[in-house]
Design an enzyme around this catalytic site. Structure first.
Site, mmCIF file in Angstrom:
data_model
loop_
_atom_site.group_PDB
_atom_site.id
_atom_site.type_symbol
_atom_site.label_atom_id
_atom_site.label_comp_id
_atom_site.label_asym_id
_atom_site.label_seq_id
_atom_site.Cartn_x
_atom_site.Cartn_y
_atom_site.Cartn_z
ATOM 1 C CB SER A 1 13.941 0.654 0.670
ATOM 2 O OG SER A 1 12.911 1.090 1.407
ATOM 3 N N GLY B 1 0.791 -1.127 0.118
ATOM 4 C CA GLY B 1 0.071 -0.017 -0.015
ATOM 5 C C GLY B 1 1.001 1.122 -0.079
ATOM 6 C CB SER C 1 2.261 3.187 -4.790
ATOM 7 O OG SER C 1 3.348 3.179 -5.141
#
Ligand code: ADP
Length: 206
Positions: A114, A45, A47
């Site tokens: 990341s 979730g 973005s």
């Protein structure tokens, strides 16, 4: 603006002070830049929340920008793949762009998987040594829920053995150790999550 984690420039490169100071720029724009780094699995979730929050903030007059990792892979990071080394370089470059935009006065939302602690920590340190606000926001959606959503069909592909390197499935994800915020998305609306993010972090820009 250097840390022990970043390479140093080669040769006789000097840092030039800007003719327009950050303070003057921010005062003129009536804004304070910072970076909100949203980390989590694919489909967590990141973005969706980043865009909802940025939209809301922008509507209230604050310069906001979503730095989308996939979009940057169309240009700046087009030469990078998904090996551990390339992922690390991807995070470093995105972190540097975020830092510049934050310096320019934007509230920068960075939705990016990341997966590694060290990469996120290096971006944090770069912001801290540059005197810029930074918050790590863990979008803590379970791998089971992400696989159920499977917005990009990646989990199905991995289950069929057609995809390797899917973070949380067949590639590692190191969850944040002490994020400024952990957002739970299961059974919660996007709007609720975006509001929680903005109200918890607004000390960074207001
Ligand atoms: P990511 O950027 O982490 O890969 P996306 O934002 O692209 O994930 O996709 C997340 C999916 O989960 C979207 O289809 C979104 O509608 C859905 N979703 C359901 N509940 C939430 C929530 N509370 N917050 C964010 N996304 C949610």
């Amino acid at each position: 603006m250097t840390t022990e984690n970043t390479p140093q420039p080669a040769g006789d490169i000097r840092w030039h002070e800007h003719a327009i100071s950050r303070e003057d720029r921010w005062a003129k724009q009536n804004s304070r830049g910072c970076t909100l780094w949203l980390t989590g699995l694919s489909g967590a979730g990141k973005s969706t929340i980043a865009n909802a929050a940025a939209h809301q903030l922008f509507a209230s007059g604050v310069p906001a920008y979503v730095l989308d990792g996939d979009n940057l892979r169309h240009g700046l990071n087009v030469d990078l793949g998904f090996s551990d080394t390339d992922r690390a370089e991807n995070v470093r470059r995105v972190g540097e762009v975020a830092l510049l935009l934050a310096d320019a006065g934007f509230v920068v939302f960075v939705p990016i998987i990341s997966p590694f602690f060290a990469g996120r920590q290096a971006v944090r340190q770069r912001h801290e040594s540059a005197g810029l606000g930074f918050a790590e926001v863990f979008i803590a959606t379970s791998v089971e829920e992400c696989a159920e959503r499977d917005t990009k069909g990646l989990y199905a592909k991995a289950a069929k053995g057609e995809l390797t390197g899917l973070t949380g499935v067949n590639a590692p994800y190191e969850a944040p150790r002490s994020p400024e915020m952990t957002l739970l998305t299961s059974q919660r609306s996007v709007e609720t999550c975006a509001e929680e993010l903005l109200s918890g972090m607004n000390h960074l820009w207001s």
